[in-house]
Design a protein around this motif. Sequence first.
Motif, PDB file in Angstrom:
ATOM      1  N   TYR A   1      -5.215 -42.240 -74.201  1.00 18.52           N
ATOM      2  CA  TYR A   1      -5.064 -43.649 -74.573  1.00 18.52           C
ATOM      3  C   TYR A   1      -6.411 -44.348 -74.713  1.00 18.52           C
ATOM      4  CZ  TYR A   1      -0.193 -42.696 -73.679  1.00 18.52           C
ATOM      5  OH  TYR A   1       1.064 -42.150 -73.726  1.00 18.52           O
ATOM      6  N   GLU A   2      -7.356 -43.970 -73.888  1.00 12.84           N
ATOM      7  CA  GLU A   2      -8.692 -44.574 -73.975  1.00 12.84           C
ATOM      8  C   GLU A   2      -9.315 -44.331 -75.353  1.00 12.84           C
ATOM      9  OE1 GLU A   2      -8.176 -43.364 -69.574  1.00 12.84           O
ATOM     10  OE2 GLU A   2      -7.598 -42.590 -71.536  1.00 12.84           O
ATOM     11  N   LYS A   3      -9.111 -43.128 -75.908  1.00 12.23           N
ATOM     12  CA  LYS A   3      -9.657 -42.812 -77.234  1.00 12.23           C
ATOM     13  C   LYS A   3      -9.065 -43.697 -78.315  1.00 12.23           C
ATOM     14  CE  LYS A   3      -8.705 -38.428 -77.100  1.00 12.23           C
ATOM     15  NZ  LYS A   3      -8.521 -37.008 -77.442  1.00 12.23           N
TER      16      LYS A   3
ATOM     17  N   LYS B   1      -1.173 -45.423 -63.755  1.00 13.83           N
ATOM     18  CA  LYS B   1      -2.141 -46.402 -64.232  1.00 13.83           C
ATOM     19  C   LYS B   1      -1.488 -47.273 -65.296  1.00 13.83           C
ATOM     20  CE  LYS B   1      -4.976 -43.065 -65.262  1.00 13.83           C
ATOM     21  NZ  LYS B   1      -6.122 -42.290 -65.762  1.00 13.83           N
TER      22      LYS B   1
ATOM     23  N   TYR C   1      -2.164 -49.328 -68.652  1.00 15.22           N
ATOM     24  CA  TYR C   1      -3.080 -49.483 -69.778  1.00 15.22           C
ATOM     25  C   TYR C   1      -2.616 -50.689 -70.581  1.00 15.22           C
ATOM     26  CZ  TYR C   1      -5.001 -44.845 -68.945  1.00 15.22           C
ATOM     27  OH  TYR C   1      -5.616 -43.750 -68.399  1.00 15.22           O
TER      28      TYR C   1
ATOM     29  N   GLU D   1      -7.677 -49.313 -69.178  1.00 19.78           N
ATOM     30  CA  GLU D   1      -6.983 -49.211 -67.891  1.00 19.78           C
ATOM     31  C   GLU D   1      -7.132 -50.531 -67.137  1.00 19.78           C
ATOM     32  OE1 GLU D   1      -7.250 -46.708 -63.730  1.00 19.78           O
ATOM     33  OE2 GLU D   1      -8.202 -45.854 -65.506  1.00 19.78           O
TER      34      GLU D   1
ATOM     35  N   SER E   1       0.836 -44.643 -67.482  1.00 19.67           N
ATOM     36  CA  SER E   1       0.634 -43.205 -67.653  1.00 19.67           C
ATOM     37  C   SER E   1      -0.446 -42.714 -66.704  1.00 19.67           C
ATOM     38  CB  SER E   1       0.197 -42.909 -69.093  1.00 19.67           C
ATOM     39  OG  SER E   1      -0.050 -41.528 -69.257  1.00 19.67           O
ATOM     40  N   ASN E   2      -0.379 -41.468 -66.367  1.00 21.31           N
ATOM     41  CA  ASN E   2      -1.465 -40.825 -65.636  1.00 21.31           C
ATOM     42  C   ASN E   2      -2.179 -39.796 -66.510  1.00 21.31           C
ATOM     43  OD1 ASN E   2      -1.420 -42.209 -63.157  1.00 21.31           O
ATOM     44  ND2 ASN E   2       0.440 -41.111 -62.601  1.00 21.31           N
ATOM     45  N   LEU E   3      -1.895 -39.811 -67.794  1.00 22.28           N
ATOM     46  CA  LEU E   3      -2.572 -38.943 -68.749  1.00 22.28           C
ATOM     47  C   LEU E   3      -4.029 -39.390 -68.875  1.00 22.28           C
ATOM     48  CD1 LEU E   3      -2.189 -36.656 -70.843  1.00 22.28           C
ATOM     49  CD2 LEU E   3      -1.597 -38.426 -72.495  1.00 22.28           C
ATOM     50  N   GLU E   4      -4.946 -38.473 -68.776  1.00 26.85           N
ATOM     51  CA  GLU E   4      -6.376 -38.795 -68.818  1.00 26.85           C
ATOM     52  C   GLU E   4      -6.940 -38.658 -70.226  1.00 26.85           C
ATOM     53  OE1 GLU E   4      -8.403 -39.829 -66.321  1.00 26.85           O
ATOM     54  OE2 GLU E   4      -6.798 -39.750 -64.822  1.00 26.85           O
ATOM     55  N   GLY E   5      -7.593 -39.700 -70.712  1.00 24.49           N
ATOM     56  CA  GLY E   5      -8.386 -39.619 -71.926  1.00 24.49           C
ATOM     57  C   GLY E   5      -7.695 -39.947 -73.233  1.00 24.49           C
TER      58      GLY E   5
END
Length: 153
Positions: free
Chosen positions: A123-125, A143, A145, A130, A117-121
Amino acid sequence: MEILDVQTIPNRFDEALQLFWGYWGQENNKLFYEQCMLNANGPDGIPRFYVASVEGEFVGTYALLRNDINSRHDLYPWFACLYVKEEHRGKGIASEMLRHAEGVAKSLGFKMLYLDSNLEGFYEKLGWVENGITHDPFGNSAKIYEKSLEVVK
């Protein structure tokens, strides 16, 4: 909300197919989606296709795949096809589907789960890390993940 394996709802298969293909497909590839979904749950448990249902309405999709049409065939399974109908967004449905997928992958014996995904923020939450870049056959990149499914002691 319920998350249902498409294989367990044959009487609503066409409705699930329409939701997957309607969002992810193209005019000429409905048969591709139909065949993938009909031939799911292979010997290692994947691919798998799921729909989220709220009060009987299918409102979202996700899949666990061997490859998400990307260059990293050495990694799997992949969390893919995450979609929530616009009018149902912001209610935690996507997060719940992601956690559901993690549980399914773990129950099948996998130690890692991947997505691109290139979605920011987002998945990290949810604890995703990454780890690299992957490329698709159309010249795009995204990217990678990953999420460990093992319990950290």
